[in-house]
Design an enzyme around this catalytic site. Structure first.
Site, PDB file in Angstrom:
ATOM      1  N   TRP A 227      -6.421  10.696  -3.009  1.00 26.83           N
ATOM      2  CA  TRP A 227      -5.541  10.026  -3.981  1.00 26.83           C
ATOM      3  C   TRP A 227      -4.789  11.045  -4.814  1.00 26.83           C
ATOM      4  CZ3 TRP A 227      -4.366   5.534  -2.447  1.00 26.83           C
ATOM      5  CH2 TRP A 227      -5.307   4.736  -1.794  1.00 26.83           C
TER       6      TRP A 227
ATOM      7  N   LYS B 146     -10.737  -2.485  -8.011  1.00 31.96           N
ATOM      8  CA  LYS B 146     -12.069  -1.902  -7.862  1.00 31.96           C
ATOM      9  C   LYS B 146     -12.978  -2.300  -9.016  1.00 31.96           C
ATOM     10  CE  LYS B 146     -10.149   1.365  -4.845  1.00 31.96           C
ATOM     11  NZ  LYS B 146      -8.987   2.235  -4.818  1.00 31.96           N
TER      12      LYS B 146
ATOM     13  N   ASP C 282      -5.677   9.008 -13.202  1.00 28.87           N
ATOM     14  CA  ASP C 282      -5.853   7.880 -12.292  1.00 28.87           C
ATOM     15  C   ASP C 282      -7.320   7.457 -12.374  1.00 28.87           C
ATOM     16  OD1 ASP C 282      -6.152   6.119 -10.197  1.00 28.87           O
ATOM     17  OD2 ASP C 282      -5.323   7.451  -8.657  1.00 28.87           O
TER      18      ASP C 282
HETATM   19  C1  LIG Z   1      -7.937   2.738  -4.479  1.00 31.19           C
HETATM   20  C2  LIG Z   1      -7.298   3.830  -5.227  1.00 31.19           C
HETATM   21  C3  LIG Z   1      -5.917   3.907  -5.362  1.00 31.19           C
HETATM   22  C4  LIG Z   1      -5.041   2.898  -4.644  1.00 31.19           C
HETATM   23  O1  LIG Z   1      -4.129   2.335  -5.401  1.00 31.19           O
HETATM   24  P1  LIG Z   1      -3.263   1.058  -4.983  1.00 31.19           P
HETATM   25  O2  LIG Z   1      -3.528   0.129  -6.131  1.00 31.19           O
HETATM   26  O3  LIG Z   1      -3.745   0.541  -3.663  1.00 31.19           O
HETATM   27  O4  LIG Z   1      -1.880   1.560  -4.924  1.00 31.19           O
HETATM   28  C5  LIG Z   1      -5.387   4.941  -6.108  1.00 31.19           C
HETATM   29  N1  LIG Z   1      -6.182   5.852  -6.695  1.00 31.19           N
HETATM   30  C6  LIG Z   1      -7.533   5.805  -6.584  1.00 31.19           C
HETATM   31  C7  LIG Z   1      -8.387   6.829  -7.252  1.00 31.19           C
HETATM   32  C8  LIG Z   1      -8.120   4.791  -5.844  1.00 31.19           C
HETATM   33  O5  LIG Z   1      -9.452   4.735  -5.704  1.00 31.19           O
END
Ligand SMILES: *Cc1c(COP(=O)(O)O)cnc(C)c1O
Length: 363
Positions: free
Chosen positions: A103, A195, A171
């Protein structure tokens, strides 16, 4: 009785059962309106209350200071990968990024399209099994970007770096609201909801007010944080139903001990599985180094791919699903976000111990 299993999927992930039940009970007739919240105008009072409560409960439960705004946006965390540099990358020096996995790399790739990116640290040398320490950040960077929890590799920043006056942007898609943090230390936190907060379709952005103000005027309207902040995320039609579910999740969190309660449960769950790994005499091999282990995603391998596949299959037969590891690590991954009950982790721990007993390897 509906049959439910323990769902260890990495995302979209398990939701609290009381939340699903509440949504079900309100689905056809939302609070006596005779229509569903899905069928309600986003300008109606009913929905206005929902989005306001989602934000205010999040602020309350997570301890978000008054000089921050909560925005409910679309496009997933992946849209933030370019919205952040578009709005906040200013100086010639660009921005600092730490590469701790898939990511992070995706965020770096987008930022590179838009300006200078300094990858100031990376754990790629060891297949992202650790979080880099003692990082030297650049002078004059617009911001520092990190990925708080590396969903695929099972590593997590246990303490966050001190970036001084440079805004720290994070993030937190897979560990938002999983533990108590000092939100005031961040410039911007973002997370796809699917999540730890709700269903897919909505992205939460917690942004400090001075960063909203400092965005450039020439961006397309939908790409400006300012647009969404000024209209309280109602500039256009937001993802109403996912926001409604997030609100229910916030209520559930509040009723279940708030962030401290969630953190406490998350620690118990992670410890239960790591203990089995550590006491297995190397039968189960954790991917993450000890000081970088994630509370959310526990990644490990078995003595062979065949045993791994067998373990996943037998677990499924016992009502423990979603345990297949991501292909870049292999083996197994137990994702245990806020909504995974402690009993689910305990059941998985017991199962793994028995599996080892029943499937010994010679030599
Ligand atoms: C799952 C995940 C994403 C994915 O983001 P989307 O909402 O599908 O664009 C981004 N960063 C991390 C750390 C993730 O675990």
């Amino acid at each position: 009785m509906v049959k439910r299993v323990y769902n260890f999927n990495a995302g979209p992930a398990t939701l609290p059962l009381p939340v699903l039940e509440k949504a079900q009970s309100e689905l056809l007739d939302y609070k006596g309106t005779g229509i569903s919240i899905m069928e309600t105008s986003h300008r109606a009072k009913e929905f206005d209350d929902v989005i306001k409560e989602a934000s205010s409960l999040m602020k309350e439960v997570y301890g978000i200071p008054d000089n921050y705004k909560v925005l409910w946006l679309t496009g997933g965390a992946s849209t933030q990968f370019f919205m952040i540099p578009k709005n906040l990358m200013k100086s010639e020096q660009g921005a600092d990024y730490v590469n701790t996995g898939t990511w992070s790399k995706k965020a770096i790739k987008e930022a590179k399209l838009l300006g200078n990116v300094n990858v100031v640290a990376s754990s790629e040398d060891k297949n992202f099994s650790y979080i880099p320490r003692d990082i030297k950040f650049s002078q004059g960077a617009s911001y520092v970007h990190i990925t708080s929890n590396n969903t695929i590799f099972g590593t997590q920043w246990l303490t966050y770096p001190d970036t001084g006056d440079v805004p720290l942007i994070t993030d937190m898609s897979s560990d938002i609201m999983a533990r108590k943090i000092d939100v005031g230390k961040f410039g911007l936190i973002y997370a796809g909801a699917q999540k730890n907060m709700g269903p897919s379709g909505v992205t939460a952005v917690i942004i400090r007010e001075d960063l909203i103000e400092s965005g450039p005027d020439e961006l397309p309207t939908m790409l400006k944080y300012k647009t969404h902040a000024e209209k309280d995320s109602l500039f256009n039609t937001p993802p109403c139903f996912p926001i409604y579910i997030c609100k229910l999740v916030m209520e559930w969190l509040k009723e279940n001990g708030g962030i401290e309660g969630a953190e406490n449960r998350n620690k118990q769950k992670a410890e239960a599985i790591y203990k089995v790994i550590d006491e297995s005499d190397g039968y189960y091999k954790g991917h993450a180094e000890l000081d970088s282990r994630s509370l959310m995603n526990v990644t490990f391998r078995l003595p062979s791919d065949e045993l791994g596949a067998k373990c996943i299959e037998e677990a499924k037969a016992q009502g423990l699903t979603g345990l297949k590891g991501h292909r870049s690590v292999g083996g197994m991954r137990a994702s245990m976000y806020n909504a995974m009950p402690v009993e689910g982790a305990k059941k998985l721990a017991e199962f793994l111990k028995e599996f080892q007993e029943n499937n010994k390897v010679e030599g």
